[in-house]
Write an enzyme that holds these catalytic residues in place. Structure first.
Site, PDB file in Angstrom:
ATOM      1  N   ALA A 122     -23.302  -5.613 -28.406  1.00  0.00           N
ATOM      2  CA  ALA A 122     -21.866  -5.485 -28.186  1.00  0.00           C
ATOM      3  C   ALA A 122     -21.319  -4.244 -28.889  1.00  0.00           C
ATOM      4  O   ALA A 122     -21.805  -3.839 -29.947  1.00  0.00           O
ATOM      5  CB  ALA A 122     -21.152  -6.729 -28.694  1.00  0.00           C
ATOM      6  N   ARG A 167      19.211   9.001  14.573  1.00  0.00           N
ATOM      7  CA  ARG A 167      19.766   7.771  13.994  1.00  0.00           C
ATOM      8  C   ARG A 167      18.844   7.096  12.977  1.00  0.00           C
ATOM      9  O   ARG A 167      19.246   6.183  12.275  1.00  0.00           O
ATOM     10  CB  ARG A 167      20.139   6.793  15.118  1.00  0.00           C
ATOM     11  CG  ARG A 167      21.448   7.171  15.779  1.00  0.00           C
ATOM     12  CD  ARG A 167      21.689   6.386  17.045  1.00  0.00           C
ATOM     13  NE  ARG A 167      20.796   6.802  18.121  1.00  0.00           N
ATOM     14  CZ  ARG A 167      20.713   6.193  19.295  1.00  0.00           C
ATOM     15  NH1 ARG A 167      21.433   5.117  19.545  1.00  0.00           N
ATOM     16  NH2 ARG A 167      19.897   6.642  20.230  1.00  0.00           N
TER      17      ARG A 167
END
Ligand code: UD1
Ligand code: CA
Length: 489
Positions: free
Chosen positions: A449, A36
């Site tokens: 950077a 089920r």
């Protein structure tokens, strides 16, 4: 009440000495398919509260008998079920064909031969508590029964086997009748006491009589429940003890029941935490697994999931939509909304998110920050270090007081192998830098950077690894004018 087979001295004294000497096994019925649920996954491996159903039953049983005395009866997808629970150190009995609960026990004859009694539990009834299994064992011994069953009186008995007692108020059970086999008279009699599906059997009589079970019933199966009538006729004692709480005998047959029982467990867990001093806002929206620990004065906001073996210290705040799995958080940690943590370790006072992704092996130091859209994997981020925006940091050891600029990437993978990035204390990594591993940045180094750093950087050095800037005076203006002139023609 029938008193014939009561022995002296008092029953409780007998039960005490008997429970110490009698050898008990636990057999867990787990061979069924669970039709089920409509699932490829075997029923007992479906989860509630973050744990497979069968594991819940094993955990409760382990506190009654040692793991080596627990046997799971497996059949449907046996290999899969075995793999999922073998780590418990339990035994397995194979029931190749599922011919009923009685047949399942027939398969256990050899495994159980060295025991005096067996407690039979159901792999699809996960809420059973250790105390109730002990109650079944103790009542069984106290009553010197061949078979003892746990009963219940639920509001709606439909679908369950019904317990027939010898007479009203009698200890003795004469029969269990399955729903489909109830006679019209029995149906009218409104039999409310049901068989919860948990039993204790004395092993010797069980196996001398079990072969007398037959399949002449609605399902054409060997019903274990028919042992009640068999024993009763053979003048063996069959008794029933009612469960203290109807709720814990609930079994799972459908996904609807799965969700209901899961919600019950989650609710129970949240209440436990709240009563121990944790604030949870809108607890009905939070998903917290049974094993999770949270210290008092931590606040959990709506829609948070705390899963697996997660442990959270005191004075933390876990903001909405964070999912934390198998992770350890110290005290005073702030997890802003939308973070995902998996096997991570976060020290006191750290700050995460919003939207940080900490993958396995991330160790975040005291007071460190991991900000939005930062992904970490197998890294140590030192005390007070910050990676606040848009970074991937993997396979890296990063010292204390480091600043990782926005957009920094550790290039840890060369297409074949993973390599390590080592960053000393006090390093400043400028934004948009790529650190190509294996690489080492010395203490207090400075990375310009947008550098692509491919060579080690010494302590205190500046590394700039990008093209030098060129300014061409008037270039933009000339270009604009040339384009405008071209358009006019
Ligand atoms: C069973 C009882 C019923 C009781 C109910 C409580 C029987 C005949 N009936 O019914 O009286 O009220 O439990 O929930 O026992 N299993 C096996 N091998 C098999 C068949 C089943 O291991 O061949 C396992 C299933 O996987 C399950 C358990 O036994 O974990 C119970 O079987 P199930 O078919 O669910 O029995 P119920 O119809 O619920
Ligand atoms: Ca069932």
């Amino acid at each position: 009440m029938k008193k014939t087979s009561r022995k002296k001295p008092a029953a409780s004294a007998v039960s005490h000495s008997a429970s110490q000497s009698a050898r008990f096994a636990v057999a867990i019925l787990a061979a069924g398919k669970g039709t089920r649920l409509k699932s490829r996954l075997p029923k007992v491996l479906h989860q509630i509260g973050g744990k497979p159903l069968l594991q819940h039953v094993i955990d409760a049983a382990k506190k009654v008998v040692p793991a080596e005395d627990i046997y799971a009866i497996i059949g449907h997808e046996a290999r899969h079920v075995k793999e999922a629970v073998a780590h418990n150190g339990i035994g397995f009995v194979l029931q190749t064909e599922q011919r009923g609960t009685g047949h399942a026990l027939m398969m256990c004859r050899d495994a159980l031969s060295k025991y005096d009694h067996v407690l039979v539990l159901s792999g699809d009834a996960p809420l059973i508590r250790t105390e109730t299994i002990a109650q079944l064992r103790d009542y069984h011994l106290e009553k010197h029964a061949a078979m003892t069953l746990l009963s219940a009186i639920p509001p709606d008995p439909f679908g369950y086997g019904r317990v027939l007692r010898k007479s009203k108020g009698s200890d003795l059970v004469t029969q269990i009748i399955e729903e489909k086999s109830l006679t019209p008279g029995q149906r009218q009699a409104n039999l409310r006491e049901i068989n919860a599906g948990f039993y204790a059997f004395a092993v010797k009589p069980l196996f001398t009589h079990i072969d007398r079970l037959n399949t002449q019933n609605a399902h054409g199966e060997f019903y274990l429940t028919d042992m009640a009538a068999l024993f009763s006729k053979a003048k063996f004692r069959v008794v029933a003890t009612p469960a203290k709480d109807d709720f814990e005998v609930l079994g799972i047959n459908t996904r609807v029941e799965l969700a209901i029982l899961d919600a019950m467990l989650r609710d129970r867990k949240c209440k436990e935490l709240m009563l121990s001093g944790v604030t949870i806002f809108r607890p009905e929206t939070c998903v917290i697994d049974a094993q999770v620990e949270v210290a008092p004065d931590t606040v959990i906001e709506p829609f948070v999931q705390l899963l697996g073996k997660t442990r959270i210290g005191t004075d933390c705040r876990i903001r909405s939509y964070s999912v934390i799995h198998n992770s350890i958080l110290g005290d005073g940690v702030l997890v802003r909304p939308g973070c995902i943590l998996d096997d991570a370790h976060v020290s006191n006072g750290a700050l995460l998110g919003p939207y940080s992704h900490l993958r396995p092996g991330s160790e975040i130091g005291e007071g460190a920050h991991v900000g939005n859209f930062v992904e970490t994997k197998k890294i140590k981020l030192g005390k007070g270090s910050k990676a606040n925006h848009l970074s991937y940091l993997g396979d890296a050891e990063i010292g204390a007081g480091v600043n990782i600029g926005a957009g920094t990437i550790t290039c840890n993978y060369d297409g074949v192998n993973k390599h390590k990035t080592i960053i000393g204390d006090g390093v400043f990594v400028g934004s948009d830098s790529t650190l190509v591993a294996p690489i080492r940045l010395g203490n207090n180094a400075y990375i310009g950077a947008s550098s692509c750093v491919t060579e080690d950087v010494p302590d205190d050095a500046l590394a700039v690894a990008r093209a030098r800037q060129v300014n061409k005076e008037g270039w933009a203006k000339q270009k604009r004018e040339a384009m405008a002139a071209a358009k006019k023609q």
